[in-house]
Design a protein around this motif. Structure first.
Motif, PDB file in Angstrom:
ATOM      1  N   LEU A   1       6.211  -9.656  25.915  1.00 54.45           N
ATOM      2  CA  LEU A   1       6.280  -9.563  24.456  1.00 54.45           C
ATOM      3  C   LEU A   1       5.001  -8.963  23.885  1.00 54.45           C
ATOM      4  CD1 LEU A   1       8.091 -12.905  23.584  1.00 54.45           C
ATOM      5  CD2 LEU A   1       8.999 -10.583  23.367  1.00 54.45           C
TER       6      LEU A   1
ATOM      7  N   SER B   1       4.653  -5.434  21.758  1.00 55.16           N
ATOM      8  CA  SER B   1       4.099  -5.439  20.406  1.00 55.16           C
ATOM      9  C   SER B   1       3.031  -4.370  20.202  1.00 55.16           C
ATOM     10  CB  SER B   1       3.533  -6.819  20.076  1.00 55.16           C
ATOM     11  OG  SER B   1       2.378  -7.077  20.854  1.00 55.16           O
TER      12      SER B   1
ATOM     13  N   GLU C   1      12.706  -7.708  21.234  1.00 57.76           N
ATOM     14  CA  GLU C   1      12.253  -9.087  21.425  1.00 57.76           C
ATOM     15  C   GLU C   1      13.433 -10.018  21.674  1.00 57.76           C
ATOM     16  OE1 GLU C   1       9.815 -10.082  18.072  1.00 57.76           O
ATOM     17  OE2 GLU C   1       8.286  -8.606  18.613  1.00 57.76           O
TER      18      GLU C   1
END
Length: 128
Positions: free
Chosen positions: A48, A52, A71
């Motif tokens: 994750l 990002s 996500e």
């Protein structure tokens, strides 16, 4: 003679005792299981974090995948899939291979679409 109401009450009482005295099963949780769960959590957090990054977000948006959707897909992946992607990310040189990572994620998304887990891409027909 025993009335129907009294018979019903006795049957309900016996059923209640049967439910209360049913055996409970407990087992020990091994250290390996705890470590595997923690590693899976760390792998998912690492993936994750990678998703990002701004360059990753731009590349995914070029391919038509929103960051929220990516996500959500990561949340639906198995621990083995997340570990495999993180392992592949670890093999790539620093700062290189962004396109490959996005391609891997895209392939996983297409695979999940083909399995019918989600319906994101119109060109993928789920196998049923």
């Amino acid at each position: 003679m025993i009335s129907v109401r009294r018979l019903t009450v006795m049957a309900a009482t016996l059923l209640l005792f049967a439910l209360v005295t049913s055996p409970l099963h407990a087992s020990m949780v091994g250290t390996g299981e705890i470590l595997a769960a923690e590693q899976a959590h760390a792998d998912r957090a690492q993936l994750l974090k990678t998703l990002s990054r701004e360059d990753m977000r731009r590349q995914m948006e070029r391919m038509g995948v929103t960051p929220e959707l990516a996500e959500e897909r990561v949340a639906r992946m198995t621990d083995e899939e997340v570990a495999a992607i993180n392992e592949r990310l670890g093999e790539l040189p620093a700062g290189a291979g962004t396109l490959e990572v996005v391609a891997i994620i895209f392939l996983v998304l297409v695979l999940l679409d083909a399995l019918g887990v989600t319906d994101i891409f119109a060109f993928v027909r789920p196998v049923r």
